[in-house]
Design an enzyme around this catalytic site. Structure first.
Site, PDB file in Angstrom:
ATOM      1  N   HIS A  72      50.740  34.710  50.443  1.00  0.00           N
ATOM      2  CA  HIS A  72      51.489  35.322  51.546  1.00  0.00           C
ATOM      3  C   HIS A  72      52.310  34.247  52.252  1.00  0.00           C
ATOM      4  O   HIS A  72      51.755  33.290  52.782  1.00  0.00           O
ATOM      5  CB  HIS A  72      50.543  36.009  52.535  1.00  0.00           C
ATOM      6  CG  HIS A  72      50.062  37.342  52.055  1.00  0.00           C
ATOM      7  ND1 HIS A  72      49.783  38.387  52.901  1.00  0.00           N
ATOM      8  CD2 HIS A  72      49.851  37.816  50.802  1.00  0.00           C
ATOM      9  CE1 HIS A  72      49.409  39.448  52.185  1.00  0.00           C
ATOM     10  NE2 HIS A  72      49.428  39.117  50.907  1.00  0.00           N
ATOM     11  N   TYR A 200      49.306  42.092  62.450  1.00  0.00           N
ATOM     12  CA  TYR A 200      48.450  41.899  63.629  1.00  0.00           C
ATOM     13  C   TYR A 200      49.120  42.653  64.767  1.00  0.00           C
ATOM     14  O   TYR A 200      50.251  42.324  65.137  1.00  0.00           O
ATOM     15  CB  TYR A 200      48.365  40.421  64.005  1.00  0.00           C
ATOM     16  CG  TYR A 200      47.513  39.577  63.075  1.00  0.00           C
ATOM     17  CD1 TYR A 200      46.157  39.388  63.326  1.00  0.00           C
ATOM     18  CD2 TYR A 200      48.066  38.940  61.965  1.00  0.00           C
ATOM     19  CE1 TYR A 200      45.368  38.592  62.491  1.00  0.00           C
ATOM     20  CE2 TYR A 200      47.291  38.146  61.122  1.00  0.00           C
ATOM     21  CZ  TYR A 200      45.938  37.980  61.404  1.00  0.00           C
ATOM     22  OH  TYR A 200      45.180  37.194  60.578  1.00  0.00           O
ATOM     23  N   PRO A 292      37.384  36.500  64.824  1.00  0.00           N
ATOM     24  CA  PRO A 292      38.072  36.558  63.532  1.00  0.00           C
ATOM     25  C   PRO A 292      39.600  36.571  63.588  1.00  0.00           C
ATOM     26  O   PRO A 292      40.241  36.297  62.566  1.00  0.00           O
ATOM     27  CB  PRO A 292      37.549  37.856  62.912  1.00  0.00           C
ATOM     28  CG  PRO A 292      36.998  38.651  64.044  1.00  0.00           C
ATOM     29  CD  PRO A 292      36.552  37.681  65.076  1.00  0.00           C
ATOM     30  N   LYS A 296      39.977  32.216  60.707  1.00  0.00           N
ATOM     31  CA  LYS A 296      39.567  30.807  60.594  1.00  0.00           C
ATOM     32  C   LYS A 296      38.093  30.601  60.221  1.00  0.00           C
ATOM     33  O   LYS A 296      37.688  29.465  59.953  1.00  0.00           O
ATOM     34  CB  LYS A 296      39.845  30.075  61.920  1.00  0.00           C
ATOM     35  CG  LYS A 296      41.324  29.905  62.214  1.00  0.00           C
ATOM     36  CD  LYS A 296      41.959  28.919  61.250  1.00  0.00           C
ATOM     37  CE  LYS A 296      43.466  28.918  61.323  1.00  0.00           C
ATOM     38  NZ  LYS A 296      44.133  29.085  60.040  1.00  0.00           N
ATOM     39  N   TYR A 384      48.144  28.739  61.557  1.00  0.00           N
ATOM     40  CA  TYR A 384      47.687  29.838  60.709  1.00  0.00           C
ATOM     41  C   TYR A 384      47.509  29.377  59.254  1.00  0.00           C
ATOM     42  O   TYR A 384      46.502  29.700  58.617  1.00  0.00           O
ATOM     43  CB  TYR A 384      48.669  31.023  60.778  1.00  0.00           C
ATOM     44  CG  TYR A 384      48.078  32.293  60.203  1.00  0.00           C
ATOM     45  CD1 TYR A 384      47.413  33.204  61.019  1.00  0.00           C
ATOM     46  CD2 TYR A 384      48.149  32.566  58.836  1.00  0.00           C
ATOM     47  CE1 TYR A 384      46.840  34.355  60.495  1.00  0.00           C
ATOM     48  CE2 TYR A 384      47.576  33.709  58.301  1.00  0.00           C
ATOM     49  CZ  TYR A 384      46.931  34.600  59.134  1.00  0.00           C
ATOM     50  OH  TYR A 384      46.353  35.734  58.606  1.00  0.00           O
TER      51      TYR A 384
END
Ligand code: FAD
Ligand code: DHB
Length: 389
Positions: A72, A200, A292, A296, A384
């Protein structure tokens, strides 16, 4: 029994450490409380940082991930119907890999089997001893008998509820904790993911996350009450709530189906300092927990394993003890940054019970800043995809 490194806990941290040590010629024994079937039935994380992907290559277990995992290059962030993309590749030159923790664990078990490794399941009463001497050992029950495993070092990879952390005396142990007043309800369904990237989403009704495992396996989460149980949520109620929390154009495309797994996880930030005591080293959830949001959990377990594995190999191969002496310090420096990032993403995207109108405006401003500032997007993207080891 005797081995070089006794590993307590056969989750991803313990298995990965065992496999990496094996590749470097260091022997270990893994002691796990549960059955293998139980460990493999836990549906957990799904996003791997490049650091973990590289470790899987070094451990010689990357073949299936390379074939079946999905790279991704970015992710979508939504606030109500407003949606934008963070382009990891353009901003950092890096990406993440979507490949389930269950699959990582399965690949590790297969590799350990192929190497003839000793992984003992359904061990109870596991207890480390004599940690501040040169001859630590572990006692445990297995198949009705008491066993003693002598070793040079002990790795506490026994998760948040495991016994190892408690071995660090209270006079030196410091624990830092933040408990969030909500949970995540997760559903796995054999349906095509709503998008080819993760979404998200912050909404008036709370957080939602659209994730995936493969082209016909979706993983969705919604923020829920801590008092909820999975039985409170029928599949229809879950899908209806998810639709209301993601942008309309995504909701219109959402394909629903029966859930094949449904569970609730509480959200917590937690760090134990130090992460070592004498000859025992903590790795992964045994030492720290992140909420979550930001994926991580598994990745911080992997970064601990990276430092510990290298330190142990340097000890065995070159008699070098620097890495061992500084393990806790080195690991914690990276952990605290992952804690900050996970706390920030959680705070950015969830509705809190006591949130004021001002707090909501702050969230909106933070998301708008992220949407329009390349500097903010770069900071988000580099965290990220994973900070360097
Ligand atoms: P664990 O996976 O917990 O493994 C520890 C092992 O030690 C277990 O197999 C346990 O059975 C064993 N053990 C415990 N006690 C003993 C004992 N006394 N003796 C022997 N063995 C023992 N992270 C994300 O990034 N995204 C997610 O969506 C996500 N979802 C999660 C959902 C849940 C319900 C939980 C609990 C965690 C989730 N995480 C998620 C976090 C992520 O899965 C963990 O960070 C990761 O599993 C850490 O790996 P570990 O090996 O350190 O610990
Ligand atoms: C998943 C879980 C996460 O916590 C996250 O931030 C991204 C993906 C998942 O389970 O797919």
């Amino acid at each position: 029994m005797r081995t070089q490194v006794a590993i307590i806990g056969g989750g991803p941290a313990g298995l990965l450490l065992s496999q990496l040590l094996h590749k470097a010629g260091v022997a270990s024994v893994v002691l796990e409380r549960r059955s293998r079937e139980y460990v493999l039935s836990r549906i957990r994380a799904g996003v791997l940082e490049t650091g973990l992907v590289n470790l899987m290559h070094e451990a010689g277990i990357a073949e299936r991930m390379d074939r079946e995992g999905f790279i991704h290059d970015g992710t979508l962030i939504a606030n109500g119907n407003d949606q934008f993309r963070i382009d990891f590749k353009e901003l950092t030159g890096s990406h993440v890999m979507v490949y389930g923790q269950t699959e990582v664990t399965r690949d590790l078990y297969e590799a350990r089997d192929a190497a003839g490794a000793t992984v003992m399941h359904e061990c109870s009463g596991v207890k480390p001893h004599d940690l501040t001497t040169d001859a630590p050992y572990v006692t445990f029950f297995h198949e009705g008998a008491v066993h003693r495993l002598d070793c040079d070092f002990i790795a506490g990879c026994d998760g948040f509820h495991g016994p190892c952390r408690q071995e660090i005396p209270l006079s030196v142990r410091r624990e830092f904790e933040k408990v969030y007043p909500f949970g995540w309800l997760g559903v796995l369904s054999e349906t095509p993911p709503v998008d080819n990237e993760l979404i998200y989403s912050n909404s008036e009704r709370g957080f939602a996350l659209c994730s995936m495992r493969n082209a016909n396996l979706s993983r969705y989460y919604i923020q829920c009450q801590l008092s909820d149980t999975p039985d409170d949520w029928t599949d229809d109620a879950f899908w209806d709530e998810l639709r209301r929390r993601i942008p309309e154009e995504a909701a219109d495309r959402l394909v629903t189906g029966p859930s094949i797994e449904k569970s609730i996880a509480p959200l917590r930030s937690f760090v134990c300092e130090p992460m070592q005591w004498g000859r025992m080293f903590l790795c992964g959830d045994a030492a720290h927990i992140v909420p979550p949001t930001g994926a991580k959990g598994l990745n911080t377990a992997a970064s601990d394993v990276n430092y510990l594995w290298r330190a142990l190999v340097a000890w065995y191969n070159d008699g070098e003890r620097g890495g061992i002496d500084t393990y806790s310090e080195t690991a914690l420096a990276r952990i605290w940054k992952a804690e900050r990032f996970s706390w920030w993403m959680t705070t950015l995207l969830h509705r809190l019970p006591e949130q004021s109108e001002f707090d909501i405006r702050m969230q909106d401003a933070d998301i708008a800043y992220l949407q329009h500032s390349t500097a903010a997007q770069t900071a988000m993207a580099e965290n990220y995809v994973g900070l360097p080891y």
